[in-house]
Design a protein around this motif. Structure first.
Motif, short mmCIF file in Angstrom:
data_model
loop_
_atom_site.label_atom_id
_atom_site.label_comp_id
_atom_site.label_asym_id
_atom_site.label_seq_id
_atom_site.Cartn_x
_atom_site.Cartn_y
_atom_site.Cartn_z
N ARG A 128 25.92 12.87 119.21
CA ARG A 128 25.96 13.11 117.63
C ARG A 128 24.67 12.30 117.11
O ARG A 128 24.73 11.15 116.55
CB ARG A 128 27.00 12.60 117.00
CG ARG A 128 28.45 13.34 117.22
CD ARG A 128 29.82 13.02 116.95
NE ARG A 128 30.93 13.45 117.51
CZ ARG A 128 31.63 14.71 116.89
NH1 ARG A 128 31.13 15.00 115.81
NH2 ARG A 128 32.53 15.21 117.58
N LEU B 296 27.96 24.62 113.19
CA LEU B 296 29.03 24.68 114.39
C LEU B 296 27.95 25.01 115.77
O LEU B 296 28.34 24.50 116.76
CB LEU B 296 29.67 26.03 114.25
CG LEU B 296 30.80 25.69 113.20
CD1 LEU B 296 31.45 27.17 112.73
CD2 LEU B 296 31.88 24.91 113.71
N LEU C 88 26.76 21.67 116.98
CA LEU C 88 27.71 20.92 117.30
C LEU C 88 27.97 21.38 118.98
O LEU C 88 28.26 20.71 119.68
CB LEU C 88 29.11 21.40 116.72
CG LEU C 88 30.45 20.58 117.20
CD1 LEU C 88 30.34 18.94 117.24
CD2 LEU C 88 31.70 20.94 116.15
N SER D 209 35.91 18.79 110.72
CA SER D 209 34.78 18.18 111.66
C SER D 209 34.22 17.04 111.29
O SER D 209 33.67 16.18 112.08
CB SER D 209 33.66 19.28 111.74
OG SER D 209 33.18 19.46 110.49
N LEU E 210 36.94 14.64 116.04
CA LEU E 210 37.17 15.92 116.71
C LEU E 210 36.98 15.95 118.23
O LEU E 210 35.90 15.55 118.82
CB LEU E 210 36.35 16.99 116.01
CG LEU E 210 36.67 18.40 116.13
CD1 LEU E 210 38.18 18.69 115.70
CD2 LEU E 210 35.51 19.35 115.47
N ILE F 196 27.58 17.40 108.45
CA ILE F 196 28.89 16.89 108.52
C ILE F 196 29.46 17.21 109.82
O ILE F 196 30.21 16.61 110.49
CB ILE F 196 29.72 17.30 107.48
CG1 ILE F 196 29.07 16.67 106.08
CG2 ILE F 196 30.97 17.14 107.40
CD1 ILE F 196 29.89 17.32 104.94
N VAL F 197 29.12 18.68 110.10
CA VAL F 197 29.52 19.40 111.33
C VAL F 197 29.28 18.65 112.54
O VAL F 197 29.91 18.54 113.45
CB VAL F 197 29.40 20.87 111.27
CG1 VAL F 197 30.08 21.64 112.32
CG2 VAL F 197 30.28 21.55 110.10
N ILE F 198 27.88 18.37 112.66
CA ILE F 198 27.43 17.64 113.85
C ILE F 198 27.83 16.34 113.95
O ILE F 198 28.03 15.88 115.14
CB ILE F 198 25.93 17.67 113.58
CG1 ILE F 198 25.22 18.83 113.80
CG2 ILE F 198 25.21 16.63 114.54
CD1 ILE F 198 23.92 19.05 114.06
N TYR G 67 36.59 17.46 121.85
CA TYR G 67 36.08 18.82 122.25
C TYR G 67 36.98 19.57 123.03
O TYR G 67 37.78 19.26 123.84
CB TYR G 67 34.88 18.71 123.40
CG TYR G 67 33.62 17.88 122.68
CD1 TYR G 67 33.32 18.09 121.46
CD2 TYR G 67 33.14 17.21 123.54
CE1 TYR G 67 32.14 17.41 120.84
CE2 TYR G 67 31.99 16.29 123.23
CZ TYR G 67 31.67 16.47 121.76
OH TYR G 67 30.50 15.92 121.19
N GLY G 68 37.30 20.68 122.96
CA GLY G 68 38.41 21.76 123.58
C GLY G 68 39.50 21.57 123.20
O GLY G 68 40.49 22.16 123.56
N LEU H 242 38.11 25.96 114.68
CA LEU H 242 36.93 25.98 113.51
C LEU H 242 35.97 27.09 113.97
O LEU H 242 35.52 27.67 113.10
CB LEU H 242 36.27 24.39 113.85
CG LEU H 242 36.78 23.35 113.23
CD1 LEU H 242 35.97 22.16 113.07
CD2 LEU H 242 37.44 23.50 111.95
N PHE H 243 35.99 27.26 115.22
CA PHE H 243 34.94 28.41 115.58
C PHE H 243 35.41 29.68 115.24
O PHE H 243 34.46 30.61 114.97
CB PHE H 243 34.42 28.10 117.08
CG PHE H 243 33.73 27.04 117.53
CD1 PHE H 243 32.18 27.10 117.57
CD2 PHE H 243 34.18 25.71 117.51
CE1 PHE H 243 31.45 26.22 117.78
CE2 PHE H 243 33.37 24.74 117.84
CZ PHE H 243 32.00 24.87 117.75
N ARG I 74 27.25 19.02 122.38
CA ARG I 74 28.12 19.22 123.71
C ARG I 74 27.60 19.56 124.96
O ARG I 74 27.52 18.84 125.69
CB ARG I 74 29.19 20.17 123.09
CG ARG I 74 30.27 19.79 123.77
CD ARG I 74 31.57 20.64 123.48
NE ARG I 74 32.60 20.83 124.75
CZ ARG I 74 33.47 21.65 124.97
NH1 ARG I 74 33.67 22.41 123.69
NH2 ARG I 74 34.32 21.56 125.88
N TYR J 290 39.40 22.11 117.27
CA TYR J 290 37.95 22.22 117.66
C TYR J 290 37.72 23.85 117.74
O TYR J 290 36.80 24.29 117.08
CB TYR J 290 37.57 21.52 119.12
CG TYR J 290 36.25 21.77 119.38
CD1 TYR J 290 34.95 20.91 118.76
CD2 TYR J 290 35.93 22.92 120.42
CE1 TYR J 290 33.72 21.16 119.26
CE2 TYR J 290 34.48 22.76 120.82
CZ TYR J 290 33.47 22.28 120.21
OH TYR J 290 32.27 22.31 120.74
#
Lengths: 341, 458
Positions: free
Chosen positions: B308, B291, B294, A297, A301, B386-388, A303-304, A311-312, B299, A308
């Motif tokens: 971000r 996550l 994010l 991340s 990255l 970091i993830v965001i 989206y979709g 990761l989830f 999003r 991505y």
């Protein structure tokens, strides 16, 4: 317990309220309105609704986590035609070429966490016993802030410590020619699971100490004295009487520590390696679940994309793993708690 | 559980041990006890040693000798090599001609980089002080003097000095030594300086003791080269994030705690579920909050948070520290004696009046302590940021809640993972700043806690 605020202050508050009450009554009488209790209080109701919403936010957060992790993981499973068995037993994690086996990441998480617990459990328990049973009051008072300091250090600092101190130290010890390693071959790679594991153990140490110490100090004096009365030495009393009586609290402490190790990110992100590697040998590089999420991340990255969504799916696995450990820890505390009069 | 069993008194031949046999066994038992006591105290020592080693290894990396090469010796440009003594115009005159366009584009232009050369400067640099007649020209049509004068009039002296330092002086740290090496192995450092770089006789090389943690380091903006990089950008990012996080999580957290302590009856299943849920949320790894942030803030709510940005980061951090704040605030509210509430009710105050005027004022020190401790946890949190998508290539200070950002722990992470020694050194200096901030926060919490204790006693 005595009152928390001074008597004078209390009187001030009371007088203030009384003044308000009387003012309201007088105003109501003057206007010919119903007084106090009969009046509708929209503000009172609004405040209550606001407070309920605040409390509900925690539930929304949980629903949000489940929804977000579940939704993206489901998309991955459907789009890639992935089965749960494949996901849990596959030995290769390469989202770009369609292999989604969590084992390489999971095995690294298990390795680092087990090493961390091997360091943190004996040391933490030993220190808890020392602080609770042996240390004189003044030494205890001096040591407690040190433990709090250790607990308050950000994990990125521990990560720095792992890679700039522990890794070179261990490599110096293991890779140089010695009795065990006559040719000086590279046993320990620069990125490995041992060094972050040990540092994670130090990070978890304060948690285990403070939780176990609470459990030890909850054991009633009568048990101790009965044991001394039967002629047991101090050590025998601790091992045979106090530890068994505090076992549920200690087990809970260890599980909470384990759950923190599983979810810890920065130490492994810095020191465990830059790629998944299915190898149970802790001396070679292998990225953990959290480290993988952090690395992927931090790049660009979109989206979709497969990356991505994948990761989830790792996040969901991690969430259930830590949730399970936390629930287990609370269940143990409640189930096996010794209740003393 | 049958906890109590009689230790080590198994009867032999149906009798208890006695006489010499008993004494011998007792001595052995006591020896074993002493041995274990030593192990227990040793585990405590390990913790202390770990903490000391951690701090020493950071200090060790943050200070020490360096050997640097310069393209231009700074002492030939300004007295003592201190560029900040020069004026804006003098500094702008030193800047290399071919880079002037890049400076304008990167530091002043508001149009996309690809359009910069074709757009009139008045449009590309709105609000900038321009020499007469330049506003209508595109960049290519301006003279070198005009370009220098735009830079001198619109950039502050710090930024100009750091540009000169970066592109003219262009210090390159070739060797770094740790503090321990600098103190105890000066001969070796001197020898390496002689052999590799020609020693003191070389004109473009210097050896000097460098404190990587310095006022310059704290006040200089983020840069891509470790010799001039500072952490102002990162500190400002952290301050912005923390400020919004504390407002959001304090209001919501204290609100939730008030509901659970003052309104909840205790046997409502929803309330019990909320309580359990808060405790479970406290155990969720921080990266999972990343996550969540994010997917939701960056999003789904992109229209509000602009992706971000600081706002997304703060909301995520807010959710992360919420359980801690709620649990601490609940404890503080529980410590308020119920006699106070009853007195207030007895005087005819409503529930909300009682909470606002009686309960909250006396619980406030406890709530504040809990909040500060939660903030000191949040300030070092790296993984969710970091993830965001905190960016490590942000060189401009954040200016609003929807600015892109970098933060102190992010910067430390980025510098630590690079292999070069000089990045390792600025990472160590950054850690020292972070630790000082943390100690400051914790000290405030401890002082507050002692105040409460004192007022409890009186």
């Amino acid at each position: 317990m005595e009152s928390q605020i001074k008597a004078g202050q209390q009187a001030d508050i009371s007088v203030g309220i009384a003044r308000d009450v009387f003012r309201n009554v007088r105003r109501a009488e003057a206007d010919g309105r119903p007084i106090l209790t009969q009046r509708a209080r929209p503000f009172e109701d609004a405040a209550r609704i606001f407070l309920i919403l605040c409390a509900m936010l925690s539930i929304f957060t949980t629903i949000g986590i489940l929804l977000v992790l579940g939704n993206e993981s489901l998309l991955l499973f459907i789009n890639e035609g992935l089965s749960l068995i494949e996901f849990l037993t596959g030995t290769e994690w390469r989202p770009q070429s369609g292999s989604f086996g969590i084992l390489p990441l999971l095995s690294a998480t298990i390795k680092t966490s087990v090493i961390a617990m091997l360091v943190a459990t004996p040391l933490g328990l030993g220190a808890a016993i020392y602080l609770g049973e042996y240390a004189p009051q003044r030494l205890r008072a001096a040591l407690k802030p040190i433990l709090e300091l250790l607990a308050g250090i950000p994990t990125v600092v521990y990560g720095y410590f792992a890679i700039s101190f522990m890794t070179p130290l261990l490599r110096g010890l293991l890779n140089s020619p010695s009795f065990f390693n006559p040719n000086g071959t590279e046993i320990l790679q620069f990125y490995n699971n041992v060094s972050p594991g040990i540092i994670m153990g130090i990070m978890i140490f304060p948690t285990i100490v403070s939780m176990s110490e609470d459990a030890l100090s909850a054991v009633p004096r009568a048990l101790r004295e009965a044991s001394y009365g039967l002629g047991a030495t101090k050590f025998e009393t601790i091992i045979r009487v106090i530890l068994p009586a505090a076992l549920s609290g200690i087990a809970a402490a260890i599980i909470v520590g384990l759950s923190r190790a599983v979810g810890e990110t920065m130490i492994v992100a810095l020191a465990s390696g830059a790629g998944p590697n299915y190898d149970w040998n802790p001396f070679v590089f292998a990225e953990t679940m959290t480290a993988h999420i952090a690395r992927i991340s931090s790049g660009d990255l979109s989206y979709g994309s497969v990356d991505y969504e994948s990761l989830f799916s790792i996040g969901l696995t991690l969430f259930f793993l830590t949730l399970g450990l936390n629930i287990l820890s609370r269940w143990i505390t409640n189930k096996f708690r010794e209740v003393y009069q | 559980m049958s906890a109590v069993e009689v230790p080590n008194t198994q009867p032999i031949d149906g009798r208890l041990l006695a006489g010499a046999e008993f004494t011998r066994q007792l001595a052995a038992r006591q020896r074993r006890g002493r041995l274990w006591a030593r192990f227990f105290s040793l585990s405590t020592v390990v913790a202390v040693v770990a903490l000391i080693t951690l701090l020493l290894s950071i200090i060790n990396d943050a200070f020490g000798f360096v050997i640097s090469t310069y393209r231009v010796d700074p002492t030939t440009l300004a007295p003592d090599g201190n560029l900040e003594l020069l004026s804006n115009e003098e500094l702008a005159a030193l800047l290399p001609e071919r880079r002037l366009g890049a400076y304008l584009r990167d530091n002043l232009s508001v149009v996309p980089p690809t359009e910069f050369p074709s757009v009139p400067l008045g449009q590309a640099l709105p609000g900038a002080i321009l020499p007469p007649g330049v506003a209508e020209k595109t960049f290519a049509e301006t003279t070198v003097e005009e370009r220098r004068s735009i830079l001198a009039n619109n950039l502050n002296v710090d930024l100009l000095a750091s540009l000169v330092e970066l592109d003219v002086v262009s210090e390159d740290v070739r060797e770094t030594y740790t503090l321990i090496e600098s103190l105890f192995e000066r001969d070796r450092i001197e020898r390496e300086y002689e052999e590799k770089f020609g020693g003191a006789s070389a004109t473009d090389t210097v050896k000097y003791f460098r404190s990587w943690l310095s006022l310059d380091f704290i006040t200089a903006p983020q840069a891509s080269s470790p010799e001039v990089a500072g952490i102002r950008t990162a500190i400002l990012g952290t301050v912005w994030i923390m400020a919004i996080t504390v407002v959001f999580s304090f209001i919501v957290g204290v609100g939730a705690a008030i509901y659970l302590e003052e309104y909840a009856t205790g046997n409502n299943p929803l309330e019990r579920f909320i309580e359990t849920n808060i405790r479970n949320l406290a155990g969720v790894p921080s990266i999972i909050y990343g996550l969540l942030g994010l997917a939701v803030f960056v999003r789904v709510l992109e229209g509000i948070t602009q992706g971000r940005t600081i706002l997304s980061a703060s909301l995520t951090m807010g959710l992360l520290v919420l359980p801690v704040i709620i649990i601490n605030a609940q404890e503080a509210l529980r410590a308020v004696p119920s006699s106070l509430r009853e007195a207030s009710f007895g005087l005819g105050a409503t529930r909300w009046q009682t909470i606002l005027r009686t309960v909250l004022p006396s619980a406030m020190p406890g709530i504040l302590t809990g909040t500060i401790l939660a903030m000191s946890r949040a300030i070092g949190e790296t993984a969710p940021l970091i993830v965001i998508g905190a960016s490590t290539t942000i060189f401009v200070d954040p200016s609003s809640v929807v600015s892109k950002f970098t933060a102190l722990p992010i910067q430390i992470y980025d510098w630590t993972r690079r292999p070069q020694d000089d990045f390792r050194s600025i990472a160590a200096a950054g850690i020292l700043v972070l630790l000082v901030l943390l100690i400051g926060l914790n000290a405030t919490a401890i002082i507050l806690r002692q105040r409460i204790r004192r007022s409890l006693q009186s």
